[in-house]
Design a protein around this motif. Structure first.
Motif, PDB file in Angstrom:
ATOM      1  N   ASP A 103       0.817  -1.212   0.000  1.00  0.00           N
ATOM      2  CA  ASP A 103       0.000   0.000   0.000  1.00  0.00           C
ATOM      3  C   ASP A 103       0.850   1.261   0.000  1.00  0.00           C
ATOM      4  O   ASP A 103       0.426   2.296  -0.517  1.00  0.00           O
ATOM      5  CB  ASP A 103      -0.917   0.032   1.236  1.00  0.00           C
ATOM      6  CG  ASP A 103      -1.862  -1.149   1.262  1.00  0.00           C
ATOM      7  OD1 ASP A 103      -2.415  -1.494   0.196  1.00  0.00           O
ATOM      8  OD2 ASP A 103      -2.026  -1.752   2.337  1.00  0.00           O
ATOM      9  N   GLU A 104       2.018   1.183   0.622  1.00  0.00           N
ATOM     10  CA  GLU A 104       2.910   2.339   0.719  1.00  0.00           C
ATOM     11  C   GLU A 104       4.358   1.866   0.712  1.00  0.00           C
ATOM     12  O   GLU A 104       4.679   0.829   1.274  1.00  0.00           O
ATOM     13  CB  GLU A 104       2.647   3.123   2.003  1.00  0.00           C
ATOM     14  CG  GLU A 104       3.515   4.351   2.155  1.00  0.00           C
ATOM     15  CD  GLU A 104       3.210   5.127   3.437  1.00  0.00           C
ATOM     16  OE1 GLU A 104       4.049   5.084   4.351  1.00  0.00           O
ATOM     17  OE2 GLU A 104       2.133   5.736   3.511  1.00  0.00           O
ATOM     18  N   VAL A 105       5.197   2.655   0.063  1.00  0.00           N
ATOM     19  CA  VAL A 105       6.633   2.410   0.029  1.00  0.00           C
ATOM     20  C   VAL A 105       7.311   3.532   0.804  1.00  0.00           C
ATOM     21  O   VAL A 105       7.039   4.709   0.556  1.00  0.00           O
ATOM     22  CB  VAL A 105       7.164   2.379  -1.424  1.00  0.00           C
ATOM     23  CG1 VAL A 105       8.681   2.259  -1.444  1.00  0.00           C
ATOM     24  CG2 VAL A 105       6.508   1.260  -2.210  1.00  0.00           C
ATOM     25  N   GLN A 106       8.164   3.176   1.749  1.00  0.00           N
ATOM     26  CA  GLN A 106       8.946   4.147   2.500  1.00  0.00           C
ATOM     27  C   GLN A 106      10.411   3.911   2.142  1.00  0.00           C
ATOM     28  O   GLN A 106      10.914   2.810   2.318  1.00  0.00           O
ATOM     29  CB  GLN A 106       8.730   3.986   4.003  1.00  0.00           C
ATOM     30  CG  GLN A 106       7.305   4.238   4.422  1.00  0.00           C
ATOM     31  CD  GLN A 106       7.090   3.986   5.900  1.00  0.00           C
ATOM     32  OE1 GLN A 106       7.784   3.206   6.529  1.00  0.00           O
ATOM     33  NE2 GLN A 106       6.097   4.651   6.455  1.00  0.00           N
ATOM     34  N   LEU A 107      11.056   4.945   1.639  1.00  0.00           N
ATOM     35  CA  LEU A 107      12.460   4.845   1.252  1.00  0.00           C
ATOM     36  C   LEU A 107      13.342   5.356   2.385  1.00  0.00           C
ATOM     37  O   LEU A 107      13.305   6.537   2.733  1.00  0.00           O
ATOM     38  CB  LEU A 107      12.718   5.659  -0.017  1.00  0.00           C
ATOM     39  CG  LEU A 107      11.927   5.226  -1.247  1.00  0.00           C
ATOM     40  CD1 LEU A 107      12.217   6.162  -2.410  1.00  0.00           C
ATOM     41  CD2 LEU A 107      12.232   3.791  -1.605  1.00  0.00           C
ATOM     42  N   LEU A 108      14.119   4.480   2.967  1.00  0.00           N
ATOM     43  CA  LEU A 108      15.078   4.825   4.020  1.00  0.00           C
ATOM     44  C   LEU A 108      16.414   5.036   3.330  1.00  0.00           C
ATOM     45  O   LEU A 108      17.138   4.084   3.037  1.00  0.00           O
ATOM     46  CB  LEU A 108      15.155   3.694   5.052  1.00  0.00           C
ATOM     47  CG  LEU A 108      16.053   3.922   6.250  1.00  0.00           C
ATOM     48  CD1 LEU A 108      15.501   5.036   7.125  1.00  0.00           C
ATOM     49  CD2 LEU A 108      16.196   2.643   7.050  1.00  0.00           C
TER      50      LEU A 108
END
Length: 111
Positions: free
Chosen positions: A39-44
């Motif tokens: 549902d969501e991509v978080q780029l660290l």
């Protein structure tokens, strides 16, 4: 479900929270493909603040893809110098993650 993804590249982040990358192959299209499953991509990622996008750079964030910026350290001494701030960003991001994809080798993925 949210996925947290690491990458070793150096990104730029503008005041509006948009993420930019010089290499077009790591632009938004790369990260958006994960939205077929998540549902969501978080780029660290390592991100250096910029007032405006660097000329010729490509946007890496967008709908469904947001950034969790890590201080943009360079080299082993830069990593050691910024370790406390880097770890302080990584730990809560990992704690909130529902899935993690480590693109290794990189010092963020190895932390």
């Amino acid at each position: 479900m949210r996925v947290l993804i690491t990458a070793s590249a150096h990104f730029a982040i503008t005041r509006d929270g948009a993420l930019w990358i010089q290499n077009a192959s790591m632009g938004y299209a790369l990260w958006a493909r994960y939205l077929e499953v998540f549902d969501e991509v978080q780029l660290l990622v390592r991100a250096r603040p910029h007032a405006a996008p660097p000329e010729g750079w490509n946007r890496a964030s967008g709908p469904g893809v947001r950034v969790v910026p890590v201080p943009d350290s360079v080299g082993p001494w830069g990593f050691v110098k910024d370790y406390t701030r880097i770890a302080g960003t990584i730990r809560p991001a990992l704690a909130a993650a529902e899935a993690v994809m480590l693109r290794v080798p990189c010092h963020i993925g190895g932390e």
